[in-house]
Motif scaffolding. Sequence first.
Motif, short mmCIF file in Angstrom:
data_model
loop_
_atom_site.label_atom_id
_atom_site.label_comp_id
_atom_site.label_asym_id
_atom_site.label_seq_id
_atom_site.Cartn_x
_atom_site.Cartn_y
_atom_site.Cartn_z
N HIS A 206 46.13 -87.97 -38.25
CA HIS A 206 45.01 -87.53 -39.10
C HIS A 206 45.01 -86.01 -39.26
O HIS A 206 44.62 -85.50 -40.30
N ASP A 207 45.44 -85.28 -38.23
CA ASP A 207 45.53 -83.83 -38.35
C ASP A 207 46.59 -83.44 -39.38
O ASP A 207 46.42 -82.49 -40.14
N ALA A 208 47.69 -84.18 -39.38
CA ALA A 208 48.79 -83.83 -40.31
C ALA A 208 48.44 -84.16 -41.75
O ALA A 208 48.82 -83.44 -42.68
N VAL A 209 47.73 -85.25 -41.99
CA VAL A 209 47.49 -85.66 -43.39
C VAL A 209 46.31 -84.92 -44.02
O VAL A 209 46.12 -85.01 -45.25
N ASP A 210 45.56 -84.18 -43.24
CA ASP A 210 44.39 -83.46 -43.77
C ASP A 210 44.84 -82.52 -44.91
O ASP A 210 45.61 -81.59 -44.67
N ALA A 214 50.87 -85.81 -50.31
CA ALA A 214 51.73 -86.98 -50.14
C ALA A 214 51.90 -87.23 -48.64
O ALA A 214 51.85 -86.28 -47.85
N VAL A 215 52.05 -88.50 -48.28
CA VAL A 215 52.20 -88.88 -46.88
C VAL A 215 53.51 -89.66 -46.75
O VAL A 215 53.64 -90.76 -47.29
N TYR A 216 54.45 -89.07 -46.03
CA TYR A 216 55.82 -89.59 -45.95
C TYR A 216 56.01 -90.29 -44.61
O TYR A 216 55.53 -89.83 -43.58
N THR A 217 56.75 -91.39 -44.62
CA THR A 217 57.16 -91.98 -43.35
C THR A 217 58.57 -92.53 -43.46
O THR A 217 59.13 -92.66 -44.56
N ASP A 218 59.16 -92.84 -42.32
CA ASP A 218 60.50 -93.43 -42.26
C ASP A 218 60.51 -94.44 -41.12
O ASP A 218 59.54 -94.54 -40.34
N LEU A 246 45.97 -92.93 -45.97
CA LEU A 246 46.01 -92.27 -47.29
C LEU A 246 44.61 -91.78 -47.68
O LEU A 246 44.47 -90.71 -48.30
N ASP A 247 43.58 -92.54 -47.31
CA ASP A 247 42.20 -92.12 -47.61
C ASP A 247 41.87 -90.79 -46.91
O ASP A 247 41.02 -90.03 -47.39
N ALA A 248 42.52 -90.54 -45.77
CA ALA A 248 42.25 -89.32 -45.01
C ALA A 248 43.01 -88.11 -45.55
O ALA A 248 42.79 -86.98 -45.10
N ALA A 249 43.92 -88.36 -46.49
CA ALA A 249 44.70 -87.26 -47.10
C ALA A 249 43.94 -86.73 -48.31
O ALA A 249 42.79 -87.09 -48.55
N ALA A 250 44.58 -85.84 -49.09
CA ALA A 250 43.92 -85.27 -50.28
C ALA A 250 43.66 -86.38 -51.30
O ALA A 250 44.41 -87.37 -51.36
N PRO A 251 42.63 -86.23 -52.14
CA PRO A 251 42.38 -87.24 -53.17
C PRO A 251 43.62 -87.43 -54.04
O PRO A 251 44.26 -86.46 -54.43
N GLY A 252 43.98 -88.70 -54.30
CA GLY A 252 45.14 -88.98 -55.15
C GLY A 252 46.47 -88.92 -54.42
O GLY A 252 47.53 -89.12 -55.03
N ALA A 253 46.45 -88.67 -53.11
CA ALA A 253 47.70 -88.59 -52.34
C ALA A 253 48.44 -89.92 -52.41
O ALA A 253 47.83 -90.99 -52.44
N PHE A 254 49.76 -89.84 -52.43
CA PHE A 254 50.56 -91.07 -52.49
C PHE A 254 51.52 -91.13 -51.29
O PHE A 254 51.81 -90.10 -50.66
#
Length: 301
Positions: A206-210, A214-218, A246-254
Motif C-alpha cells: 500500500h505504501d508503494a502504490v500510493d 500503474a501497478v506492476y507485478t510479475d 488498484l483502488d489504493a493507487a491513483a485514480p485510473g491506475a491500471f
Amino acid sequence: MTPLHFLTGAELTPGELDALLDRAVELKAAPLASRALAGRSVALIFEKPSTRTRVSFEVGIGELGGHAVVLRSDELQLARGEALRDTALVLSRHVAAIGVRTGPDSIVQELAADSGVPIVNMLTARHHPCQALADLMTLREAYGSLEGLRVAYVGDGNNVARSLALLGALAGMHVSVASPAGYSLADDLTLPDGARGLVEHFVDPHDAVDGARAVYTDVWVSMGDEQGAAQRREALAAYRVDDALLDAAAPGAFAMHDLPAHPGEEITAEVLYGSRQRIWDQAENRRHAQKALLELLVEPA
Ligand code: CP
Ligand code: NVA
C-alpha cells in the motif's frame, strides 16, 4: 569498432531511450514501414523457454525484412563444451545481431566481450531489459511523457523489477518497489549514469502504490527459482495485485504484468482479464519496441 550491446539497458543514454520509444510508437503505427534488416540475419539463442520473446523477435525481424535463426542452446555445440568465445566469434561472421536468453549474466557479458555484433539480453536471472522497453512504451502510450510518472512494482524483486527500475529511472520515472524481506532489490540496484528518476523501496504494497499511475507485478517463482517455490509463495502471499490494491493507487491506475501470469497468485483473474489493465498491450509492444532497438543497434550493411 565495438558494437553497442544491450545487456542491462544502462548502455543507452536517456536521449537514446527517448528516441527509441518514439520510434517504437511510429513502427506500431506502420509495422511494415522499415526494411532496416533487409537481407540480414539475427541469431536468437534460447536456454530457457519463451513464448512472447521468441515470437515478438522472430516476427519483428521478419517485418524489418530480416531472417531470424532460432537456436535452442541444447542443440548448439555449446552444449558439448564449445567455448562461449568461439560461439560469439563464429556467429558474428554470419549474423547482424545475437539475442540470448540464459541464466547467469556472466554469459551475456562473455559473449559481448568477443562478439563483433550487438548482443541483446532476451532475459537473464538479473535483467530483462527488452521487457522494460515494452513496459515504458506502454506507459508512454497511456500517459505521454514518462518524466516524473509514478509507477509501483509489487512482488518479487527479480529481473523484471530490476529492469523496470533501471530503465524507468533512466526515463525519469519514479518507481516504487514493494517486496517482502529477503526478496527486495534495495541492496542490489545501481542506477545507470544519467538516470533522472528515482527508485524507492518499501515492504508494504500500500505504501508503494500510493499515488502510482500503474501497478506492476510479475511471477513469484521465476525460471530457475523453482527449488524455493513453496517458501516464495508464502513470503509473497500478501503481494497480490487485485482490485482493492488498484483502488489504493491513483485514480485510473491500471495493472501491468510481463506474463506468463499465474491468476490467483500474483494477480487476480478479475484484474488480468478485466478493464483495469494494459497487460495484453504490453505483450504486443514487445515487438514494436524490439524492432526499434534492432534499428538502433544493427550497423547498416
Ligand atoms: N515476458 C516474457 O519475456 O515472456 P516469455 O517468457 O514468454 O518470452
Ligand atoms: N521473472 C520471470 C520473467 C519471465 C518472463 C522469469 O525470469 O522467469
